[in-house]
Write an enzyme that holds these catalytic residues in place. Structure first.
Site: not given
Length: 606
Positions: A106, A296-298, A385, A497
């Site tokens: 910065n 996500n990972i499955m 879905e 979910e």
């Protein structure tokens, strides 16, 4: 003028000050970050008052943590910072900042900086000129008025010889004129190559930091004509306000009939929020939940990125962690059309439809067999879905590689369920979808699909209602009616979910009714909404048809909704949909969930 207190560190303070592990521990390969960031010109006080000495024992006592551990404060942007530990002490919350993630260089005005470097020692920056330093972000809705910032720093001999000063500061992001600039450590108070603790109390006359609408940039910068380097070893921020407590010891223990209370978590798909390395994430998960879903990972692209190349490493580590902590696992998801989750070899399939279905069989059989043998995975979202949002609704067509490559047919859906059942006769098989809780055309199509499956003996055990809802939409009456349709089919009902968005572009008259900042009234309304949804589930679904309730995430800092609606939110993180705030503190929403589980009336009051 405020003085910055300092502590001569007799030796490296032990881990009572900095929790081990978490969102980036020491010992990693050094990396640099040089992203520019706006900053207002910090004032340069003409002198700094002399500092008192704090004993090492008193500092360790005041900042040590007796509970909780590592993770992250804010969202996944490069400018956010992870927190190594948060602990409550005498009514205050102490944030111990991650020294391996989220920092950036910065500079004030036209002065340039060279970024920062991570190392096992901490964060280092080169003092190239007046106003050059290093900063990190504290995400809304954390308020910093009356907070105490403590930084352990080490200045080089060259910096000491330059007779430059050091200044801790804080600014409201995107409103750079508002800041805390009164904390200065004079050169005379600094010792070269020695760890010093500098502290600064944020205490502004107009309480400008008593706000929740903006993120806050916190940092330290050189003042004067500096040279050399400064290394920041650790940072703690002690908040003045007492964190809200929902008075819920263990949410999972309140569920009637022992149905699972679950949560979706990040793994290697998010370095900052990885459950396996983030101990603050672990703490809240262990405290309240007994059932886990990998966000996500499955999914297919993680498990079989190229044809025949199955990768179980990350998913196995996740399932092992759940097993070690007495939690069951819900597998998500064997088949999902979303483009980024479909492996290229399937998207680009050039063979016959039957060969494609055989490849799908191979994927499902391999995955389900593996986790049947491993144990502790109790259910799968077999297909996710597959129904569109039209009225009347139908199966997805051109936007689903599975439909197209199966010969422009929805046969892949039933094939997936048949294959999963053949692989594991005992695992629970769900169809999972969003918006079906609205009791609309999509709900009707889902019910028709299930009836067809039942008539033709296609195996299906339950329906997963994702339940991404708004504060007022859909109505509880429609949510209940939609679930009742599945109950009447004799299937399990699982809320897979759950989240309740405070702001959502497609409902509750957004943006006319946009809520920002997150007010107490909004949090209490969210509390009631969580309670109403959970109560509707308990009132509608018989005990023997309850598959459980899972929330889609832990902390508001790591919600998918802020990314999904980034453009509509104009880069603001204002969905706030989960049970815990950006700092993993309880929200009233947690109390609302608990109230429904124990049968307490749902209210929008404390």
């Amino acid at each position: 003028m405020k003085k910055i207190q300092q502590l001569l560190m007799l030796s490296l303070i032990s881990s009572t000050l900095i929790a081990c592990g978490g969102g980036g521990g020491g010992g990693s390969t050094p990396t640099t970050s040089s992203s520019p960031q706006s900053s207002s010109p910090a004032s340069t006080p003409s002198s700094a008052s002399s500092s008192s000495i704090i004993s090492s024992s008193s500092l360790s006592s005041s900042l040590s943590s007796s509970s909780l551990s590592s993770s992250s404060l804010s969202s996944s942007s490069a400018s956010s910072v992870s927190s190594s530990s948060v602990a409550a002490s005498e009514g205050n919350v102490v944030i111990e900042v991650d020294m391996a993630n989220g920092w950036r260089g910065n500079a004030s005005g036209s002065t340039s900086h060279s970024g920062i470097t991570y190392s096992a020692d901490g964060v280092t920056f080169a003092a190239l000129g007046d106003g050059v330093g290093a900063v990190f972000d504290i995400a809304r809705p954390t308020t910093l008025e009356d907070a105490v910032i403590a930084m352990v720093v080490n200045v080089s001999a060259e910096f000491k010889a330059s007779e430059a000063n050091l200044q801790i500061f804080a600014q409201l992001k995107e409103d750079w004129s508002k800041g805390e600039w009164d904390c200065l450590a004079a050169s005379s108070e600094l010792t070269a190559d020695t760890d010093l603790t500098l502290t600064c109390t944020i205490d502004e006359d107009d309480d400008k930091f008593n706000q929740t609408a903006r993120d806050v940039q916190v940092g330290i910068q050189a003042k004067g004509t500096p040279a050399g380097t400064i290394t920041i070893k650790s940072v703690t921020i002690t908040l003045a306000q007492e964190a809200y407590s929902a008075n819920v010891d263990h949410l999972r223990d309140l569920a009637p009939s022992d149905f699972p209370i679950g949560v979706a978590v990040s793994n290697t798909d998010s370095a900052t929020y990885n459950l396996l390395t983030n101990s603050r994430e672990q703490a809240v998960v262990k405290k309240h939940f007994n059932h886990l879903t990998a966000g996500n990972i499955m999914k297919m692209s993680y498990m079989q990125p190229t044809e025949g190349n199955f990768n179980f490493t990350n998913a196995d580590a996740f399932v092992d962690w759940a097993t070690e902590n007495n939690m069951t696992v819900h597998g998500h998801a064997l088949v999902w059309h979303s483009d980024y989750q479909v492996p290229n070899f399937m998207k680009n399939w050039a063979g016959s439809a039957e060969d494609f279905l055989a490849a799908l069989d191979t994927h499902i059989t391999t995955i389900v067999d593996h986790y049947e043998a491993k144990g502790n995975l109790v259910s799968w979202d077999v297909v996710n879905e597959a129904i569109d949002d039209n009225s009347p609704a139908n199966f997805r067509t051109t936007d689903s590689a599975f439909y197209v490559k199966s010969g422009n047919s929805s046969v892949y859906i039933e094939r997936a369920f048949q294959t999963a059942r053949a692989a594991d006769p005992a695992v629970i098989l769900y169809y999972n979808d969003y918006n079906i809780e609205q009791n609309n055309a999509k709900t009707t199509k889902m019910v028709d699909m299930v009836k067809d499956f039942q008539a033709r003996s296609i195996p299906i055990d339950g329906v997963g209602f994702q339940m991404h809802v708004c504060m007022n939409y859909p109505s509880i009456a429609n949510i209940s009616a939609a679930m009742k349709k599945v109950v009447d089919l004799g299937l399990l009902v699982k809320i897979t979910e759950l989240d309740v968005a405070v702001n959502q572009p497609h409902c509750d008259a957004y943006p006319a009714n946009k809520i920002n900042p997150l007010t107490e009234a909004a949090q209490l309304a969210q509390k009631k909404r969580y309670c109403d949804v959970v109560k509707a589930y308990l009132d509608t679904v018989p005990v023997n048809q309850r598959g459980g309730i899972s929330v889609w995430g832990t902390t508001d800092a790591n919600t998918w909704l802020d990314g999904l609606y980034r453009e509509q939110f104009e880069d603001e993180k204002i969905s706030w949909p989960l049970l815990f705030d950006n700092n993993y503190n309880d929200k009233p929403a947690l109390r609302g969930f608990a109230d429904a589980l124990i049968g307490t009336q749902c209210t929008n009051t404390h």
